[in-house]
Design an enzyme around this catalytic site. Sequence first.
Site, PDB file in Angstrom:
ATOM      1  N   LYS A   1       0.859  -1.184   0.000  1.00  0.00           N
ATOM      2  CA  LYS A   1       0.000   0.000   0.000  1.00  0.00           C
ATOM      3  C   LYS A   1       0.891   1.228   0.000  1.00  0.00           C
ATOM      4  O   LYS A   1       2.022   1.186   0.485  1.00  0.00           O
ATOM      5  CB  LYS A   1      -0.898   0.019   1.250  1.00  0.00           C
ATOM      6  CG  LYS A   1      -2.129   0.894   1.110  1.00  0.00           C
ATOM      7  CD  LYS A   1      -3.290   0.160   0.467  1.00  0.00           C
ATOM      8  CE  LYS A   1      -4.522   1.021   0.381  1.00  0.00           C
ATOM      9  NZ  LYS A   1      -5.705   0.233  -0.008  1.00  0.00           N
TER      10      LYS A   1
HETATM   11  P1  NAD Z   1     -13.192   7.859  -2.480  1.00  0.00           P
HETATM   12  O1  NAD Z   1     -12.166   8.891  -2.240  1.00  0.00           O
HETATM   13  O2  NAD Z   1     -13.734   7.692  -3.847  1.00  0.00           O
HETATM   14  O3  NAD Z   1     -14.432   8.094  -1.487  1.00  0.00           O
HETATM   15  C1  NAD Z   1     -14.261   8.224  -0.111  1.00  0.00           C
HETATM   16  C2  NAD Z   1     -15.598   8.607   0.482  1.00  0.00           C
HETATM   17  O4  NAD Z   1     -15.482   8.646   1.909  1.00  0.00           O
HETATM   18  C3  NAD Z   1     -16.084   9.987   0.051  1.00  0.00           C
HETATM   19  O5  NAD Z   1     -17.468   9.942  -0.194  1.00  0.00           O
HETATM   20  C4  NAD Z   1     -15.781  10.850   1.273  1.00  0.00           C
HETATM   21  O6  NAD Z   1     -16.628  11.984   1.376  1.00  0.00           O
HETATM   22  C5  NAD Z   1     -16.049   9.860   2.375  1.00  0.00           C
HETATM   23  N1  NAD Z   1     -15.457  10.276   3.643  1.00  0.00           N
HETATM   24  C6  NAD Z   1     -14.207  10.732   3.877  1.00  0.00           C
HETATM   25  N2  NAD Z   1     -14.059  11.049   5.173  1.00  0.00           N
HETATM   26  C7  NAD Z   1     -15.228  10.793   5.757  1.00  0.00           C
HETATM   27  C8  NAD Z   1     -15.723  10.922   7.088  1.00  0.00           C
HETATM   28  N3  NAD Z   1     -14.933  11.393   8.064  1.00  0.00           N
HETATM   29  N4  NAD Z   1     -17.001  10.552   7.361  1.00  0.00           N
HETATM   30  C9  NAD Z   1     -17.807  10.085   6.388  1.00  0.00           C
HETATM   31  N5  NAD Z   1     -17.401   9.944   5.101  1.00  0.00           N
HETATM   32  C10 NAD Z   1     -16.128  10.295   4.806  1.00  0.00           C
HETATM   33  O7  NAD Z   1     -12.580   6.491  -1.915  1.00  0.00           O
HETATM   34  P2  NAD Z   1     -12.964   5.002  -2.299  1.00  0.00           P
HETATM   35  O8  NAD Z   1     -12.032   4.549  -3.352  1.00  0.00           O
HETATM   36  O9  NAD Z   1     -14.440   4.907  -2.497  1.00  0.00           O
HETATM   37  O10 NAD Z   1     -12.543   4.244  -0.947  1.00  0.00           O
HETATM   38  C11 NAD Z   1     -13.412   4.147   0.182  1.00  0.00           C
HETATM   39  C12 NAD Z   1     -12.934   3.010   1.057  1.00  0.00           C
HETATM   40  O11 NAD Z   1     -12.916   1.808   0.278  1.00  0.00           O
HETATM   41  C13 NAD Z   1     -11.521   3.152   1.624  1.00  0.00           C
HETATM   42  O12 NAD Z   1     -11.469   2.544   2.904  1.00  0.00           O
HETATM   43  C14 NAD Z   1     -10.683   2.354   0.646  1.00  0.00           C
HETATM   44  O13 NAD Z   1      -9.476   1.897   1.223  1.00  0.00           O
HETATM   45  C15 NAD Z   1     -11.628   1.226   0.366  1.00  0.00           C
HETATM   46  N6  NAD Z   1     -11.341   0.496  -0.874  1.00  0.00           N
HETATM   47  C16 NAD Z   1     -11.309   1.137  -2.080  1.00  0.00           C
HETATM   48  C17 NAD Z   1     -11.084   0.393  -3.227  1.00  0.00           C
HETATM   49  C18 NAD Z   1     -11.107   1.004  -4.601  1.00  0.00           C
HETATM   50  O14 NAD Z   1     -10.999   0.258  -5.586  1.00  0.00           O
HETATM   51  N7  NAD Z   1     -11.298   2.298  -4.741  1.00  0.00           N
HETATM   52  C19 NAD Z   1     -10.837  -0.987  -3.144  1.00  0.00           C
HETATM   53  C20 NAD Z   1     -10.884  -1.600  -1.895  1.00  0.00           C
HETATM   54  C21 NAD Z   1     -11.148  -0.846  -0.772  1.00  0.00           C
END
Ligand code: NAD
Length: 427
Positions: A117
């Site tokens: 990561k």
């Molecule tokens: P992103 O940046 O597209 O979205 C993140 C979201 O979280 C946004 O809507 C943001 O407003 C919200 N957020 C941030 N801080 C917050 C808070 N304090 N309270 C409430 N909401 C809050 O990110 P993503 O890619 O959708 O990732 C989200 C989660 O999924 C993370 O934990 C990431 O590690 C995990 N993840 C992502 C992927 C991927 O392919 N993008 C894969 C596996 C896991």
Amino acid sequence: MPHPDPFLSYAPSQPGSPWETYIAQVERVLPYLGPLSRWAETLKRPKRSLVVDIPIEMDDGRIEHFEGFRVQHSLTRGPGKGGVRYHPDVTLEEVMALAAWMSIKNAAVNLPFGGAKGGVRVDPGRLSLKELEKLTRRYTSEIGIIIGPHQDIPAPDVNTNGQIMAWMMDTYSMNIGATATGVVTGKPVNLGGSLGRVKATGRGVFVTGREAARRIGLELQGARVAVQGFGNVGSSAAELFGQAGARIVAVQDHSGTVVNDGGFDLADLTAWVRERGGVGGFTGGEPADAEAFWDLPCDILIPAALEGQITLARANRLHARLVLEGANGPTLPDADDALAERGVLVVPDVICNAGGVTVSYFEWVQDFSSFFWTEDEINLRLDKIMVGALRRIWDTADQHRITLRTAAFAVACERILQARAERGLYP
Ligand code: NAD
């Protein structure tokens, strides 16, 4: 006493930290590992951690320094694989935990990858596009000594996207003097990206959620779904649950919390978020207090924002029957126990959100073969892998009468440590 400085020790710097959560999760599976447990210590320390300084000349002429990280937790089963996060709270310790969860995730789904990561401590919303590009290119160059199509393959995570992957690919390629599309995944399709990658994590959340709901007799038609985080993962998962007949009744992100008991019009909500950057103020629902989100009546809760969101206090207030961990590490260990005691089924992150890395794996394979699949083929293969992985974990959970999380860790740790034992210890 845990050591206060994560730079000097692998001990967690504070209780409830992501690394502490990960270590507690590993400790729980030791009884199921038999003779392989002699290798278990290797899971409790990252193989390699790189901390880099990223100096950038800002648009106004000032030089600002940012701190970046790339952690390769395990390379035992294949190259490192895991996203890059841009966030003002990123620390080495957090990236260590996220890298370790990638090792577990890749092994739980049986992808031929280790776990890695990356992250940069930055609020990307404060940067101009040019500054963001400079930051990305310098970060890529700095970690270029340990990444590569056969070494470690970054991908998007919180606040990073296809454009950032394109800059990373270009920078790495410039540095080696050849175009290396396989160095990152989650690229634009035009640059060797895979169809279906953008929504793959949300699709995986939906597929594992659909299977779990079927097994516990929860009808998706009319089910009430609450989603925290309406970014890549949360919005794609919400869309698929909506298409399956579920009602999205609550959404929370960094900008606010909105509720609509009749179910949101997701197209309107998505357009609102695209325009204004968050769900806050959305006129197709009512505003709600942030903490009230955890009390709302719903059948399915999808945490898809950041880690550590489901605390013990919140776990005791949830109404959901099913929690689908779109985010990495959203549930603290004591909250996990409370949910199990209350009969709330948790589909853990390491399987629930593995759809993204699974299609990243497809992208990497397509890049190497220079032969690209159709979106239908990708979605079909994704569905098959996710259903198969969940079945194996469910069987293990039934066999030992343990939670899906402990079962997923048991399956994954066994695969990693088996590979470790077969490879032997160097020298
Ligand atoms: P992103 O940046 O597209 O979205 C993140 C979201 O979280 C946004 O809507 C943001 O407003 C919200 N957020 C941030 N801080 C917050 C808070 N304090 N309270 C409430 N909401 C809050 O990110 P993503 O890619 O959708 O990732 C989200 C989660 O999924 C993370 O934990 C990431 O590690 C995990 N993840 C992502 C992927 C991927 O392919 N993008 C894969 C596996 C896991």
